[in-house]
Design a protein around this motif. Structure first.
Motif, PDB file in Angstrom:
ATOM      1  N   GLN A   1      11.943  -0.958   0.238  1.00  0.00           N
ATOM      2  CA  GLN A   1      12.844  -1.377  -0.912  1.00  0.00           C
ATOM      3  C   GLN A   1      11.847  -0.874  -2.057  1.00  0.00           C
ATOM      4  O   GLN A   1      10.968  -0.019  -2.028  1.00  0.00           O
ATOM      5  CB  GLN A   1      13.130  -2.668  -0.854  1.00  0.00           C
ATOM      6  CG  GLN A   1      11.821  -3.610  -1.034  1.00  0.00           C
ATOM      7  CD  GLN A   1      12.021  -4.978  -1.041  1.00  0.00           C
ATOM      8  OE1 GLN A   1      12.989  -5.627  -0.182  1.00  0.00           O
ATOM      9  NE2 GLN A   1      11.336  -5.801  -1.660  1.00  0.00           N
TER      10      GLN A   1
ATOM     11  N   THR B   1      12.652  -3.872  -9.525  1.00  0.00           N
ATOM     12  CA  THR B   1      12.970  -3.813  -7.922  1.00  0.00           C
ATOM     13  C   THR B   1      13.149  -5.097  -7.381  1.00  0.00           C
ATOM     14  O   THR B   1      13.053  -6.137  -7.925  1.00  0.00           O
ATOM     15  CB  THR B   1      11.470  -3.154  -7.455  1.00  0.00           C
ATOM     16  OG1 THR B   1      10.602  -4.521  -7.900  1.00  0.00           O
ATOM     17  CG2 THR B   1      11.040  -2.084  -8.022  1.00  0.00           C
TER      18      THR B   1
ATOM     19  N   ASP C   1       7.289   0.896   6.374  1.00  0.00           N
ATOM     20  CA  ASP C   1       7.398  -0.377   5.950  1.00  0.00           C
ATOM     21  C   ASP C   1       7.289  -1.307   7.029  1.00  0.00           C
ATOM     22  O   ASP C   1       7.443  -1.252   8.312  1.00  0.00           O
ATOM     23  CB  ASP C   1       8.734  -0.668   5.328  1.00  0.00           C
ATOM     24  CG  ASP C   1       8.597  -1.711   4.307  1.00  0.00           C
ATOM     25  OD1 ASP C   1       8.757  -1.214   3.225  1.00  0.00           O
ATOM     26  OD2 ASP C   1       8.418  -2.962   4.400  1.00  0.00           O
TER      27      ASP C   1
ATOM     28  N   ILE D   1      10.406   0.839  -5.498  1.00  0.00           N
ATOM     29  CA  ILE D   1      10.016   2.298  -5.885  1.00  0.00           C
ATOM     30  C   ILE D   1       9.616   3.260  -4.564  1.00  0.00           C
ATOM     31  O   ILE D   1      10.021   4.473  -4.538  1.00  0.00           O
ATOM     32  CB  ILE D   1       8.760   2.374  -6.612  1.00  0.00           C
ATOM     33  CG1 ILE D   1       8.966   1.435  -7.667  1.00  0.00           C
ATOM     34  CG2 ILE D   1       8.195   3.555  -6.923  1.00  0.00           C
ATOM     35  CD1 ILE D   1       7.685   1.078  -8.726  1.00  0.00           C
TER      36      ILE D   1
ATOM     37  N   VAL E   1       8.851  -2.474 -13.501  1.00  0.00           N
ATOM     38  CA  VAL E   1      10.159  -1.575 -12.796  1.00  0.00           C
ATOM     39  C   VAL E   1      11.040  -2.625 -12.169  1.00  0.00           C
ATOM     40  O   VAL E   1      10.782  -3.468 -11.504  1.00  0.00           O
ATOM     41  CB  VAL E   1       9.520  -0.859 -11.831  1.00  0.00           C
ATOM     42  CG1 VAL E   1      10.669   0.182 -11.121  1.00  0.00           C
ATOM     43  CG2 VAL E   1       8.482   0.128 -12.095  1.00  0.00           C
TER      44      VAL E   1
ATOM     45  N   SER F   1      11.118  -6.968  -5.551  1.00  0.00           N
ATOM     46  CA  SER F   1      10.228  -8.050  -5.784  1.00  0.00           C
ATOM     47  C   SER F   1      10.105  -8.553  -7.175  1.00  0.00           C
ATOM     48  O   SER F   1       9.972  -9.709  -7.620  1.00  0.00           O
ATOM     49  CB  SER F   1       8.815  -7.356  -5.374  1.00  0.00           C
ATOM     50  OG  SER F   1       8.334  -6.596  -6.049  1.00  0.00           O
TER      51      SER F   1
ATOM     52  N   TYR G   1      -3.971  -9.220  -9.633  1.00  0.00           N
ATOM     53  CA  TYR G   1      -3.270  -7.990  -9.413  1.00  0.00           C
ATOM     54  C   TYR G   1      -3.966  -6.925 -10.123  1.00  0.00           C
ATOM     55  O   TYR G   1      -4.172  -5.627  -9.433  1.00  0.00           O
ATOM     56  CB  TYR G   1      -1.942  -8.230  -9.899  1.00  0.00           C
ATOM     57  CG  TYR G   1      -0.975  -7.018  -9.860  1.00  0.00           C
ATOM     58  CD1 TYR G   1      -0.326  -6.718  -8.608  1.00  0.00           C
ATOM     59  CD2 TYR G   1      -0.520  -6.393 -11.129  1.00  0.00           C
ATOM     60  CE1 TYR G   1       0.648  -5.509  -8.468  1.00  0.00           C
ATOM     61  CE2 TYR G   1       0.285  -5.432 -10.762  1.00  0.00           C
ATOM     62  CZ  TYR G   1       0.983  -4.855  -9.762  1.00  0.00           C
ATOM     63  OH  TYR G   1       1.617  -3.864  -9.641  1.00  0.00           O
TER      64      TYR G   1
ATOM     65  N   ASP H   1       2.467  -1.814   9.499  1.00  0.00           N
ATOM     66  CA  ASP H   1       1.807  -2.702   8.645  1.00  0.00           C
ATOM     67  C   ASP H   1       0.687  -1.947   8.370  1.00  0.00           C
ATOM     68  O   ASP H   1      -0.354  -1.653   9.189  1.00  0.00           O
ATOM     69  CB  ASP H   1       1.434  -4.008   9.497  1.00  0.00           C
ATOM     70  CG  ASP H   1       0.810  -4.983   8.739  1.00  0.00           C
ATOM     71  OD1 ASP H   1       0.150  -4.596   7.487  1.00  0.00           O
ATOM     72  OD2 ASP H   1       0.251  -6.453   9.061  1.00  0.00           O
TER      73      ASP H   1
ATOM     74  N   CYS I   1       2.088   3.326  -1.185  1.00  0.00           N
ATOM     75  CA  CYS I   1       2.881   2.627  -2.281  1.00  0.00           C
ATOM     76  C   CYS I   1       2.927   1.125  -2.085  1.00  0.00           C
ATOM     77  O   CYS I   1       3.132   0.233  -3.179  1.00  0.00           O
ATOM     78  CB  CYS I   1       4.212   2.836  -2.487  1.00  0.00           C
ATOM     79  SG  CYS I   1       5.404   2.295  -3.383  1.00  0.00           S
TER      80      CYS I   1
ATOM     81  N   LYS J   1      -5.499  -3.262  -8.649  1.00  0.00           N
ATOM     82  CA  LYS J   1      -4.953  -1.894  -9.351  1.00  0.00           C
ATOM     83  C   LYS J   1      -6.119  -1.090  -9.996  1.00  0.00           C
ATOM     84  O   LYS J   1      -5.890   0.111  -9.884  1.00  0.00           O
ATOM     85  CB  LYS J   1      -3.746  -2.079 -10.167  1.00  0.00           C
ATOM     86  CG  LYS J   1      -2.575  -2.718  -9.155  1.00  0.00           C
ATOM     87  CD  LYS J   1      -2.084  -1.879  -7.923  1.00  0.00           C
ATOM     88  CE  LYS J   1      -0.928  -2.498  -7.428  1.00  0.00           C
ATOM     89  NZ  LYS J   1      -0.429  -1.693  -6.211  1.00  0.00           N
TER      90      LYS J   1
HETATM   91  P1  NAD Z   1       8.681  -4.252  -3.817  1.00  0.00           P
HETATM   92  O1  NAD Z   1       7.411  -5.359  -3.966  1.00  0.00           O
HETATM   93  O2  NAD Z   1       9.860  -4.728  -4.290  1.00  0.00           O
HETATM   94  O3  NAD Z   1       8.493  -3.976  -2.070  1.00  0.00           O
HETATM   95  C1  NAD Z   1       7.412  -3.776  -1.379  1.00  0.00           C
HETATM   96  C2  NAD Z   1       7.562  -3.538  -0.321  1.00  0.00           C
HETATM   97  O4  NAD Z   1       6.436  -3.219   0.480  1.00  0.00           O
HETATM   98  C3  NAD Z   1       8.609  -4.117   0.767  1.00  0.00           C
HETATM   99  O5  NAD Z   1       9.413  -3.317   1.435  1.00  0.00           O
HETATM  100  C4  NAD Z   1       7.806  -4.794   1.745  1.00  0.00           C
HETATM  101  O6  NAD Z   1       8.304  -4.989   2.768  1.00  0.00           O
HETATM  102  C5  NAD Z   1       6.627  -3.726   1.833  1.00  0.00           C
HETATM  103  N1  NAD Z   1       5.374  -4.230   2.427  1.00  0.00           N
HETATM  104  C6  NAD Z   1       4.716  -5.263   2.150  1.00  0.00           C
HETATM  105  N2  NAD Z   1       3.560  -5.723   2.802  1.00  0.00           N
HETATM  106  C7  NAD Z   1       3.540  -4.589   3.706  1.00  0.00           C
HETATM  107  C8  NAD Z   1       2.584  -4.096   4.703  1.00  0.00           C
HETATM  108  N3  NAD Z   1       1.416  -4.931   4.992  1.00  0.00           N
HETATM  109  N4  NAD Z   1       2.742  -2.808   5.226  1.00  0.00           N
HETATM  110  C9  NAD Z   1       3.781  -2.160   4.870  1.00  0.00           C
HETATM  111  N5  NAD Z   1       4.795  -2.322   4.155  1.00  0.00           N
HETATM  112  C10 NAD Z   1       4.468  -3.577   3.354  1.00  0.00           C
HETATM  113  O7  NAD Z   1       8.565  -2.840  -4.389  1.00  0.00           O
HETATM  114  P2  NAD Z   1       7.973  -2.445  -5.784  1.00  0.00           P
HETATM  115  O8  NAD Z   1       8.392  -3.507  -6.712  1.00  0.00           O
HETATM  116  O9  NAD Z   1       8.897  -0.945  -6.008  1.00  0.00           O
HETATM  117  O10 NAD Z   1       6.523  -2.268  -5.618  1.00  0.00           O
HETATM  118  C11 NAD Z   1       5.874  -1.025  -4.851  1.00  0.00           C
HETATM  119  C12 NAD Z   1       4.420  -0.855  -5.472  1.00  0.00           C
HETATM  120  O11 NAD Z   1       4.554  -0.341  -6.822  1.00  0.00           O
HETATM  121  C13 NAD Z   1       3.531  -2.016  -5.290  1.00  0.00           C
HETATM  122  O12 NAD Z   1       2.403  -1.551  -5.042  1.00  0.00           O
HETATM  123  C14 NAD Z   1       3.729  -2.637  -6.886  1.00  0.00           C
HETATM  124  O13 NAD Z   1       2.351  -3.225  -6.934  1.00  0.00           O
HETATM  125  C15 NAD Z   1       3.605  -1.549  -7.641  1.00  0.00           C
HETATM  126  N6  NAD Z   1       4.118  -1.559  -8.817  1.00  0.00           N
HETATM  127  C16 NAD Z   1       5.399  -2.352  -9.138  1.00  0.00           C
HETATM  128  C17 NAD Z   1       5.920  -2.548 -10.304  1.00  0.00           C
HETATM  129  C18 NAD Z   1       7.000  -3.153 -10.527  1.00  0.00           C
HETATM  130  O14 NAD Z   1       7.311  -3.661 -11.754  1.00  0.00           O
HETATM  131  N7  NAD Z   1       8.041  -3.340  -9.701  1.00  0.00           N
HETATM  132  C19 NAD Z   1       5.021  -1.941 -11.373  1.00  0.00           C
HETATM  133  C20 NAD Z   1       3.843  -1.325 -11.317  1.00  0.00           C
HETATM  134  C21 NAD Z   1       3.352  -1.193  -9.546  1.00  0.00           C
END
Ligand code: NAD
Length: 249
Positions: free
Chosen positions: A15, A186, A36, A17, A184, A188, A151, A58, A81, A155
């Motif tokens: 799901q 998404t 995933d 990004i 973003v 989460s 967090y 995982d 990611c 990062k």
């Molecule tokens: P999300 O958080 O909605 O989804 C995360 C996905 O990671 C899920 O499909 C989950 O099943 C998977 N996941 C969790 N633990 C895992 C593991 N141990 N092994 C494999 N997969 C696993 O997605 P998002 O919000 O797009 O975030 C993706 C990345 O982008 C993250 O690193 C997040 O920190 C980063 N990010 C997100 C934002 C935002 O605003 N959404 C902003 C900056 C950075």
């Protein structure tokens, strides 16, 4: 086709990004391995673009990563990611929270890179290039945000890890960069909004910190992902690239 003849692996591709990136890379001609921990969200992914294969993985499990390396072809691109957003000040961080966030957000990238890099070196020797992309954030060493201390610490570490890998392998044609998004929209993020005491106010606040007046969509990020995994970015390495809607202007 900007990623023709490239084989890329993307984590957290069920799901958000990661998923949008898998689709965008496949549409640009890459063979994509989308991984995933959640195989239910992965199951619907191959129907969205040709050239996507999925594997449950995982990224915190070294043995499963090693088994996947043995199974897959050598990679041209690796997009680490997966990550988790801890909510709280430094006073709210338990030892377990610290370990969980660093394990998923940082250590997983060390594990994945260490496992896939030997194959990427062979690819780079044959083709001249390979690219690693690590997911960081504007909330990192770049900028502090309330209730994002843990967090941001993870990062920031991702940026340090990225620069080290970039420095060690730059002469071999292997590049390593960090992507630093703003907020973003998404699944989460929707979860973080829904679990706030006042979700309407929480959404307003997330939007208010974006000077462009809106959240990013996942497709505001995917062009940068495709660029960094492609040879178009062949002279770019060791960088933390912001796609933040102007937050850090
Ligand atoms: P999300 O958080 O909605 O989804 C995360 C996905 O990671 C899920 O499909 C989950 O099943 C998977 N996941 C969790 N633990 C895992 C593991 N141990 N092994 C494999 N997969 C696993 O997605 P998002 O919000 O797009 O975030 C993706 C990345 O982008 C993250 O690193 C997040 O920190 C980063 N990010 C997100 C934002 C935002 O605003 N959404 C902003 C900056 C950075």
């Amino acid at each position: 086709m900007r990623l023709k003849d490239k084989t890329v692996l993307i984590s957290a591709a069920g799901q958000g990004i990661g998923r949008a990136s898998a689709i965008a890379c496949a549409r640009e001609g890459a063979k994509v391995f989308a991984v995933d921990i959640n195989d239910e969200t992965l199951a619907t992914l191959p129907a969205e673009a040709p050239g996507i294969e999925t594997r449950k993985l995982d990224v915190c499990d070294r043995a499963s990563i090693d088994a996947l390396v043995a199974e897959l072809p050598e990679l041209d691109g690796l997009f680490n990611c997966a990550g988790f957003v801890h909510h709280g000040t430094v006073l709210d961080i338990g030892e377990d929270d610290w370990d969980f966030s660093f394990d998923l957000n940082v250590r997983s990238m060390y594990r994945m890179t260490q496992a896939f890099l030997p194959g990427m070196r062979l690819r780079a020797k044959a083709t001249g290039s390979a690219s690693i992309l690590n997911m960081s954030s504007m909330a990192s060493s770049i900028k502090g945000f309330p209730v994002r201390t843990l967090y941001g610490a993870t990062k920031a570490a991702v940026i340090g890890l990225t620069k080290g890998i970039a420095a060690d392998f730059v002469a071999e044609g292997i590049r390593c960069n960090a992507l630093c998004p703003g907020t973003v929209d998404t699944p989460s993020l929707r979860g973080r909004i829904a679990s706030a005491p006042d979700p309407v106010e929480a959404e307003k606040n997330f939007i208010a910190r974006q000077p462009m007046g809106r959240l990013a969509t996942v497709d505001d990020l995917t062009p940068m992902v495709v660029y960094l995994l492609s040879d178009e970015s062949r002279f770019v390495s060791g960088q933390a690239l912001l796609v933040d809607g102007g937050v850090t202007i």
